[in-house]
Design a protein around this motif. Structure first.
Motif, PDB file in Angstrom:
ATOM      1  N   VAL A 189     -12.188   5.451  -7.489  1.00 19.33           N
ATOM      2  CA  VAL A 189     -11.149   5.349  -6.451  1.00 19.33           C
ATOM      3  C   VAL A 189      -9.919   5.958  -7.581  1.00 19.33           C
ATOM      4  CG1 VAL A 189      -9.796   3.993  -4.994  1.00 19.33           C
ATOM      5  CG2 VAL A 189     -12.321   3.797  -5.165  1.00 19.33           C
ATOM      6  N   THR A 190      -9.166   6.847  -7.054  1.00 15.44           N
ATOM      7  CA  THR A 190      -7.871   7.066  -7.438  1.00 15.44           C
ATOM      8  C   THR A 190      -6.813   6.486  -6.559  1.00 15.44           C
ATOM      9  OG1 THR A 190      -8.682   9.030  -8.643  1.00 15.44           O
ATOM     10  CG2 THR A 190      -6.266   8.811  -8.497  1.00 15.44           C
ATOM     11  N   LEU A 191      -5.829   5.823  -7.264  1.00 15.76           N
ATOM     12  CA  LEU A 191      -4.628   5.561  -6.524  1.00 15.76           C
ATOM     13  C   LEU A 191      -3.316   5.801  -6.841  1.00 15.76           C
ATOM     14  CD1 LEU A 191      -6.713   2.824  -8.035  1.00 15.76           C
ATOM     15  CD2 LEU A 191      -5.868   1.642  -5.963  1.00 15.76           C
ATOM     16  N   LEU A 192      -2.342   6.030  -5.798  1.00 20.51           N
ATOM     17  CA  LEU A 192      -0.985   6.248  -6.125  1.00 20.51           C
ATOM     18  C   LEU A 192      -0.189   5.599  -5.201  1.00 20.51           C
ATOM     19  CD1 LEU A 192       1.070   8.239  -7.620  1.00 20.51           C
ATOM     20  CD2 LEU A 192       0.748   9.943  -5.926  1.00 20.51           C
ATOM     21  N   ASP A 193       1.039   5.169  -5.736  1.00 22.98           N
ATOM     22  CA  ASP A 193       1.821   4.272  -4.658  1.00 22.98           C
ATOM     23  C   ASP A 193       3.345   5.062  -4.753  1.00 22.98           C
ATOM     24  OD1 ASP A 193       3.346   3.097  -6.824  1.00 22.98           O
ATOM     25  OD2 ASP A 193       2.150   1.335  -6.533  1.00 22.98           O
ATOM     26  N   ALA A 194       4.197   4.517  -3.648  1.00 22.59           N
ATOM     27  CA  ALA A 194       5.627   5.068  -3.810  1.00 22.59           C
ATOM     28  C   ALA A 194       6.612   4.758  -4.807  1.00 22.59           C
ATOM     29  CB  ALA A 194       6.326   4.479  -2.375  1.00 22.59           C
ATOM     30  N   SER A 195       6.036   3.855  -5.847  1.00 27.04           N
ATOM     31  CA  SER A 195       6.644   3.806  -7.039  1.00 27.04           C
ATOM     32  C   SER A 195       6.295   4.580  -8.260  1.00 27.04           C
ATOM     33  CB  SER A 195       6.707   2.177  -7.382  1.00 27.04           C
ATOM     34  OG  SER A 195       5.611   1.884  -7.749  1.00 27.04           O
ATOM     35  N   ASP A 196       5.248   5.543  -7.908  1.00 31.47           N
ATOM     36  CA  ASP A 196       4.662   6.282  -8.763  1.00 31.47           C
ATOM     37  C   ASP A 196       3.687   5.723  -9.772  1.00 31.47           C
ATOM     38  OD1 ASP A 196       6.433   8.206  -7.611  1.00 31.47           O
ATOM     39  OD2 ASP A 196       7.703   8.181  -9.280  1.00 31.47           O
ATOM     40  N   GLN A 197       3.243   4.561  -9.604  1.00 30.75           N
ATOM     41  CA  GLN A 197       1.959   4.013 -10.132  1.00 30.75           C
ATOM     42  C   GLN A 197       0.689   4.497  -9.902  1.00 30.75           C
ATOM     43  OE1 GLN A 197       1.950  -0.374  -9.600  1.00 30.75           O
ATOM     44  NE2 GLN A 197       0.402  -0.655 -11.255  1.00 30.75           N
ATOM     45  N   LEU A 198       0.054   4.787 -10.786  1.00 32.56           N
ATOM     46  CA  LEU A 198      -1.371   5.265 -10.425  1.00 32.56           C
ATOM     47  C   LEU A 198      -2.408   4.877 -11.312  1.00 32.56           C
ATOM     48  CD1 LEU A 198      -2.785   7.448 -12.761  1.00 32.56           C
ATOM     49  CD2 LEU A 198      -0.596   8.855 -12.257  1.00 32.56           C
ATOM     50  N   ALA A 199      -3.478   4.977 -10.769  1.00 32.65           N
ATOM     51  CA  ALA A 199      -4.803   4.433 -11.524  1.00 32.65           C
ATOM     52  C   ALA A 199      -6.048   4.920 -10.929  1.00 32.65           C
ATOM     53  CB  ALA A 199      -4.807   2.980 -11.617  1.00 32.65           C
ATOM     54  N   THR A 200      -7.052   5.053 -11.738  1.00 28.23           N
ATOM     55  CA  THR A 200      -8.419   5.291 -11.478  1.00 28.23           C
ATOM     56  C   THR A 200      -9.343   4.309 -11.610  1.00 28.23           C
ATOM     57  OG1 THR A 200      -7.957   7.801 -11.649  1.00 28.23           O
ATOM     58  CG2 THR A 200     -10.464   7.080 -11.602  1.00 28.23           C
ATOM     59  N   THR A 231      -4.132  -3.871   3.896  1.00 24.12           N
ATOM     60  CA  THR A 231      -3.545  -5.239   3.197  1.00 24.12           C
ATOM     61  C   THR A 231      -2.748  -5.068   2.119  1.00 24.12           C
ATOM     62  OG1 THR A 231      -5.595  -5.300   1.939  1.00 24.12           O
ATOM     63  CG2 THR A 231      -5.753  -6.521   3.984  1.00 24.12           C
ATOM     64  N   CYS A 232      -2.749  -3.813   1.515  1.00 22.70           N
ATOM     65  CA  CYS A 232      -1.990  -3.691   0.032  1.00 22.70           C
ATOM     66  C   CYS A 232      -0.907  -2.860   0.153  1.00 22.70           C
ATOM     67  CB  CYS A 232      -2.953  -3.335  -1.032  1.00 22.70           C
ATOM     68  SG  CYS A 232      -4.450  -4.273  -1.293  1.00 22.70           S
ATOM     69  N   ASP A 233       0.103  -3.061  -0.730  1.00 20.84           N
ATOM     70  CA  ASP A 233       1.380  -2.219  -0.648  1.00 20.84           C
ATOM     71  C   ASP A 233       1.401  -1.400  -1.871  1.00 20.84           C
ATOM     72  OD1 ASP A 233       2.509  -3.505   1.953  1.00 20.84           O
ATOM     73  OD2 ASP A 233       3.579  -4.797   1.048  1.00 20.84           O
ATOM     74  N   SER A 234       0.919  -1.971  -2.876  1.00 14.46           N
ATOM     75  CA  SER A 234       1.002  -1.264  -4.303  1.00 14.46           C
ATOM     76  C   SER A 234      -0.433  -1.048  -5.113  1.00 14.46           C
ATOM     77  CB  SER A 234       1.702  -2.078  -5.079  1.00 14.46           C
ATOM     78  OG  SER A 234       1.225  -3.453  -5.374  1.00 14.46           O
ATOM     79  N   VAL A 235      -0.452  -0.128  -6.129  1.00 15.95           N
ATOM     80  CA  VAL A 235      -1.533   0.027  -6.874  1.00 15.95           C
ATOM     81  C   VAL A 235      -2.117  -1.346  -7.382  1.00 15.95           C
ATOM     82  CG1 VAL A 235      -2.285   1.248  -8.904  1.00 15.95           C
ATOM     83  CG2 VAL A 235      -1.250   2.491  -7.267  1.00 15.95           C
ATOM     84  N   SER A 236      -1.022  -2.011  -7.787  1.00 12.39           N
ATOM     85  CA  SER A 236      -1.548  -3.295  -8.547  1.00 12.39           C
ATOM     86  C   SER A 236      -2.216  -4.401  -7.804  1.00 12.39           C
ATOM     87  CB  SER A 236      -0.326  -4.017  -9.195  1.00 12.39           C
ATOM     88  OG  SER A 236       0.752  -4.090  -8.397  1.00 12.39           O
ATOM     89  N   ALA A 237      -1.704  -4.189  -6.324  1.00 14.37           N
ATOM     90  CA  ALA A 237      -2.348  -5.263  -5.558  1.00 14.37           C
ATOM     91  C   ALA A 237      -3.681  -4.583  -4.911  1.00 14.37           C
ATOM     92  CB  ALA A 237      -1.506  -5.251  -4.298  1.00 14.37           C
ATOM     93  N   ALA A 238      -3.713  -3.182  -4.848  1.00 12.10           N
ATOM     94  CA  ALA A 238      -5.189  -2.666  -4.568  1.00 12.10           C
ATOM     95  C   ALA A 238      -6.152  -3.142  -5.519  1.00 12.10           C
ATOM     96  CB  ALA A 238      -4.947  -1.185  -4.240  1.00 12.10           C
ATOM     97  N   ILE A 239      -5.692  -2.898  -6.879  1.00 12.84           N
ATOM     98  CA  ILE A 239      -6.812  -3.157  -8.010  1.00 12.84           C
ATOM     99  C   ILE A 239      -7.015  -4.585  -8.027  1.00 12.84           C
ATOM    100  CG2 ILE A 239      -6.742  -3.369 -10.402  1.00 12.84           C
ATOM    101  CD1 ILE A 239      -5.052  -0.693 -10.526  1.00 12.84           C
ATOM    102  N   ALA A 240      -6.350  -5.386  -7.695  1.00  9.53           N
ATOM    103  CA  ALA A 240      -6.641  -6.868  -7.817  1.00  9.53           C
ATOM    104  C   ALA A 240      -7.713  -7.151  -6.673  1.00  9.53           C
ATOM    105  CB  ALA A 240      -5.427  -7.781  -7.445  1.00  9.53           C
ATOM    106  N   SER A 241      -7.859  -6.580  -5.561  1.00  4.97           N
ATOM    107  CA  SER A 241      -8.596  -6.592  -4.352  1.00  4.97           C
ATOM    108  C   SER A 241      -9.936  -5.790  -4.840  1.00  4.97           C
ATOM    109  CB  SER A 241      -8.260  -5.953  -3.165  1.00  4.97           C
ATOM    110  OG  SER A 241      -7.200  -6.793  -2.641  1.00  4.97           O
ATOM    111  N   LEU A 242      -9.968  -4.497  -5.918  1.00  9.38           N
ATOM    112  CA  LEU A 242     -11.133  -4.052  -6.149  1.00  9.38           C
ATOM    113  C   LEU A 242     -11.872  -4.757  -6.845  1.00  9.38           C
ATOM    114  CD1 LEU A 242      -9.796  -0.245  -6.564  1.00  9.38           C
ATOM    115  CD2 LEU A 242     -11.707  -1.273  -4.663  1.00  9.38           C
ATOM    116  N   ARG A 243     -11.316  -5.617  -7.957  1.00 12.36           N
ATOM    117  CA  ARG A 243     -11.947  -6.509  -8.605  1.00 12.36           C
ATOM    118  C   ARG A 243     -12.822  -7.553  -7.958  1.00 12.36           C
ATOM    119  NH1 ARG A 243      -9.912  -6.324 -14.011  1.00 12.36           N
ATOM    120  NH2 ARG A 243      -8.151  -5.487 -14.470  1.00 12.36           N
ATOM    121  N   LYS A 244     -12.767  -7.809  -6.802  1.00 13.66           N
ATOM    122  CA  LYS A 244     -13.062  -8.934  -5.999  1.00 13.66           C
ATOM    123  C   LYS A 244     -14.379  -8.342  -5.136  1.00 13.66           C
ATOM    124  CE  LYS A 244      -8.833 -11.600  -6.211  1.00 13.66           C
ATOM    125  NZ  LYS A 244      -7.635 -12.465  -5.302  1.00 13.66           N
TER     126      LYS A 244
END
Length: 324
Positions: A196-207, A174-187
């Motif tokens: 969970v470690t995340l990386l997307d095609a725009s080089d955005q990352l988060a854990t 359902t998600c295209d980006s790290v920010s969208a995935a984080i929004a879902s993880l909150r819910k």
């Protein structure tokens, strides 16, 4: 022991996936019901949880059940809502070079791994990753270039929520980006502690550090092992050397700028690579995800298996693990 890894392709017809499901379902059914049927949520509870927290997965959930002529138990299992608790050890990190990559070691029992690279084309979304529980993923990439990987969070707390591999499946669907995935993880609630470690095609990352008894903790750290911020010293921490592995990775990133291959090589030797195969904690594979190229490389000390999301090779690979 030898383990045969293979690719399972599955389009909307679900025929190949359904055949694989039927071949291993008796073992998974035994695992799912090992604590008794009444300890697992009812079909109605699973249905309500999927519709409430993962509405986009609900139509696919119904299709998967129908594809295997599933009844009550199959439906409950395929939701992975409040499944039996299980633990594993992993290390994962993002290398922020010219072509950022997400690299992870998966430490688990060689007799219990799916040993399947699941390439699904469901709901107009291609996803490629390491299968767990037949439908979910412990790591993966989608056609938008979003990459995700999980590690056990180290705390044995168990609550009401979904298995994190199922949450990863939902995010990749359902998600295209790290920010969208984080929004879902909150819910979405998780039934155990995970990182969970995340990386997307725009080089955005988060854990993101998640647990059933805490709010999500989001950071920009590129490393995760098997503990969470603020945890007190526990047997799991020294049994798995989780703090030492985290410090080792951070030290390599800060003090020793490296090439992509040099960074991956660290995962193929101690302290990141585990030889604890006799205790069910050996490193079963290293996976390196390249979001810009939509590519996944599986790596072992003596060979490598390269798969591309648009053209994953339908081949098998036989891996030999030490018995001790």
């Amino acid at each position: 022991m030898y383990v045969n890894f293979r690719v399972v392709h599955s389009d909307e017809a679900l025929s190949e996936w359904a055949a694989w499901f039927r071949s291993v379902w008796p073992s998974y059914r035994q695992w799912y019901l090992r604590e008794g049927m009444l300890t697992r949520p009812s079909y109605l509870q699973c249905l309500q949880a999927v519709k409430h927290y993962m509405p986009a997965y609900f139509p696919l959930w119904e299709k998967l059940i129908a594809a295997v002529d599933g009844g009550d138990i199959e439906a409950r299992f395929l939701s992975l809502y409040c499944p039996p608790a299980y633990q594993f050890g992993c290390s994962q990190a993002v290398w922020r070079g010219p072509n950022p990559i997400l690299v992870r070691n998966y430490d688990y029992d060689a007799q219990l791994i799916d040993a399947v690279v699941l390439h699904s084309d469901w709901q107009q979304r291609q996803v490629l990753g390491s299968s767990d529980c037949l439908v979910s993923l412990v790591d993966g990439i989608n056609d938008a270039g979003l990459c995700l990987s999980l590690t056990f969070g180290g705390r044995p707390v168990v609550g009401e929520g979904f298995a994190m591999p199922m949450i990863l499946r939902y995010l990749l669907q359902t998600c295209d980006s790290v920010s969208a995935a984080i929004a879902s993880l909150r819910k979405i609630p998780t039934h155990m502690a995970y990182n969970v470690t995340l990386l997307d095609a725009s080089d955005q990352l988060a854990t993101v550090h998640l647990a059933p008894d805490r709010k999500p903790v989001i950071s920009n750290t590129p490393v995760a092992t098997n503990h969470q911020p603020g945890d007190k010293l526990a047997p799991h921490r020294w049994q798995t050397a989780t703090v030492e592995r985290e410090r080792y990775l951070l030290q390599q990133m800060i003090a020793h700028p490296e090439t992509e291959q040099e960074f991956i090589d660290h995962f193929l030797r101690p302290p990141l690579y585990s030889f604890a195969f006799s205790r069910g904690r050996g490193t079963l594979f290293t996976a390196a995800y390249q979001p810009r190229l939509r590519r996944l490389d599986y790596i072992w000390p003596h060979y490598q298996w390269r798969l591309a999301l648009d053209q994953p090779q339908p081949q098998n690979i036989r891996v030999l693990y030490p018995s001790a």
